[in-house]
Write an enzyme that holds these catalytic residues in place. Structure first.
Site, PDB file in Angstrom:
ATOM      1  N   GLU A 143     -12.574  -8.851   4.771  1.00 16.36           N
ATOM      2  CA  GLU A 143     -13.885  -9.792   5.726  1.00 16.36           C
ATOM      3  C   GLU A 143     -14.067  -7.997   5.997  1.00 16.36           C
ATOM      4  OE1 GLU A 143     -13.940 -11.796   8.928  1.00 16.36           O
ATOM      5  OE2 GLU A 143     -15.781 -11.391   9.238  1.00 16.36           O
ATOM      6  N   ASP A 178     -19.838 -10.397   7.856  1.00 18.09           N
ATOM      7  CA  ASP A 178     -20.541 -10.653   8.684  1.00 18.09           C
ATOM      8  C   ASP A 178     -21.095  -9.972   9.272  1.00 18.09           C
ATOM      9  OD1 ASP A 178     -20.016 -11.052  11.486  1.00 18.09           O
ATOM     10  OD2 ASP A 178     -18.061 -12.450  11.879  1.00 18.09           O
ATOM     11  N   GLN A 206     -21.595 -14.597   7.474  1.00 17.02           N
ATOM     12  CA  GLN A 206     -21.106 -14.951   8.890  1.00 17.02           C
ATOM     13  C   GLN A 206     -22.161 -14.177   9.398  1.00 17.02           C
ATOM     14  OE1 GLN A 206     -17.047 -14.504   9.084  1.00 17.02           O
ATOM     15  NE2 GLN A 206     -16.394 -16.428   8.780  1.00 17.02           N
ATOM     16  N   GLU A 246     -20.197 -18.487  13.433  1.00 16.65           N
ATOM     17  CA  GLU A 246     -18.840 -17.973  13.718  1.00 16.65           C
ATOM     18  C   GLU A 246     -18.961 -17.244  15.233  1.00 16.65           C
ATOM     19  OE1 GLU A 246     -14.235 -15.440  12.120  1.00 16.65           O
ATOM     20  OE2 GLU A 246     -16.285 -15.057  11.682  1.00 16.65           O
TER      21      GLU A 246
HETATM   22  O1  LIG Z   1     -13.062 -12.456  13.378  1.00 13.64           O
HETATM   23  C1  LIG Z   1     -13.775 -12.796  12.153  1.00 13.64           C
HETATM   24  O2  LIG Z   1     -14.561 -12.585  12.102  1.00 13.64           O
HETATM   25  C2  LIG Z   1     -13.397 -13.816  10.892  1.00 13.64           C
HETATM   26  O3  LIG Z   1     -14.617 -14.365   9.946  1.00 13.64           O
HETATM   27  C3  LIG Z   1     -11.901 -13.877  11.074  1.00 13.64           C
HETATM   28  O4  LIG Z   1     -11.517 -15.079  10.251  1.00 13.64           O
END
Ligand SMILES: O=C(O)C(=O)CO
Length: 273
Positions: A143, A178, A206, A246
């Site tokens: 990531e 993310d 995410q 998240e």
């Molecule tokens: O900090 C983040 O975005 C994470 O997904 C850590 O695993």
């Protein structure tokens, strides 16, 4: 509509970790993710998953000394034995929890080294981890993370992550995209979803509002639009992944604060019903 997983490291902060599974299920989530399961017995987590009819869709490999500031071991020279031990443990948990993917955090570039100097270490460790995970039928994810949240983090950009995945060439090594980190580091998020989801190299998404990392309906990023883009690209390319929520609820650890902040999800469900 995208399928959302509750991130139990950030959501429901007022509850003990194991009780967060019950809360997520009560709020209608069908899947969960979180950072680390290792402080808990596998059997206890499995019992919560089963009791609540939840799927475990992601967790992280051991990150090294988290309290001491470490954020992964994968790019750290001289730590390969500890890295391998951690991956073996993560695979053991993944099998027990029936979790298909493990996120391996890259780690911080050591202060006395240049980024390029640790790249071969990172690639060697990922190659090994992907091979080990493949034997157990699991995917390994990397990531890109923004350097405001984690200064010095090795992996920051989507293009770099995709280059690394391509260079290693293991079918079970994928990118965890993310959209919060992506917006902070590079922007142009919708076009990046359109570019990268069809490649088959994105294993998980995410979300969080930018810049405070609260609910996705708070901040500069238009998630209603991005969810439409994810739907459109999924239809066209066959991408089928989870979208991890998240974020840190704006109401913090106030009892019921996470559920109250899920208005964005309830509205989306109503619109798409
Ligand atoms: O900090 C983040 O975005 C994470 O997904 C850590 O695993």
């Amino acid at each position: 509509m995208p399928q959302f997983a509750a991130n139990l490291s950030m959501l429901y902060p007022e509850l003990d970790f194991l009780d967060r599974f019950d809360a997520a299920a009560k709020d209608g989530f069908k899947a969960v993710e979180y950072l680390f399961p290792y402080a808990f017995a596998k059997e206890d987590i499995v019992a919560r998953l089963k009791h609540n009819g939840l799927q475990q869709v992601l967790f992280n490999g051991p990150p090294g000394n988290w309290e001491g500031g470490e954020r992964g071991l994968a790019c750290l020279p001289g730590r390969d034995a500890e890295f391998r031990e951690g991956i073996a443990k993560a695979i053991d948990y993944a099998v027990a929890l029936d979790c298909p993917r493990i996120h391996i955090m890259a780690g911080l570039v050591p202060a006395d080294l240049q980024r390029d100097a640790v790249r071969p270490v990172y690639l060697d460790n990922l190659r090994w981890a992907a091979e080990e995970a493949a034997k157990a039928g699991r995917d390994v994810l990397i990531e890109p993370i923004n350097t405001r949240d984690i200064p010095g983090f090795f992996l920051n950009r989507q293009d770099d992550a995709h280059d690394i995945v391509e260079a290693i060439g293991a079918p079970n090594l994928k990118v965890q995209m993310d959209l919060y980190h992506c917006q902070i580091v590079e922007g142009d998020v919708a076009m990046k979803i359109r570019k990268y989801l069809p490649t088959g190299r994105v294993g998980h998404l995410q979300i969080a509002g930018v810049p405070e990392r609260h609910e996705p309906d708070i901040g500069e990023q238009n998630y209603g639009y991005l969810f439409d883009v994810i739907d459109e690209v999924s239809r066209q390319s066959g991408w089928q992944g989870w979208v991890g929520c998240e974020y840190r609820p704006k109401r913090g650890a106030e009892p019921g604060g996470t559920s109250a902040g899920l208005g964005w999800l309830r509205a989306l469900q109503q619109q798409r019903a």
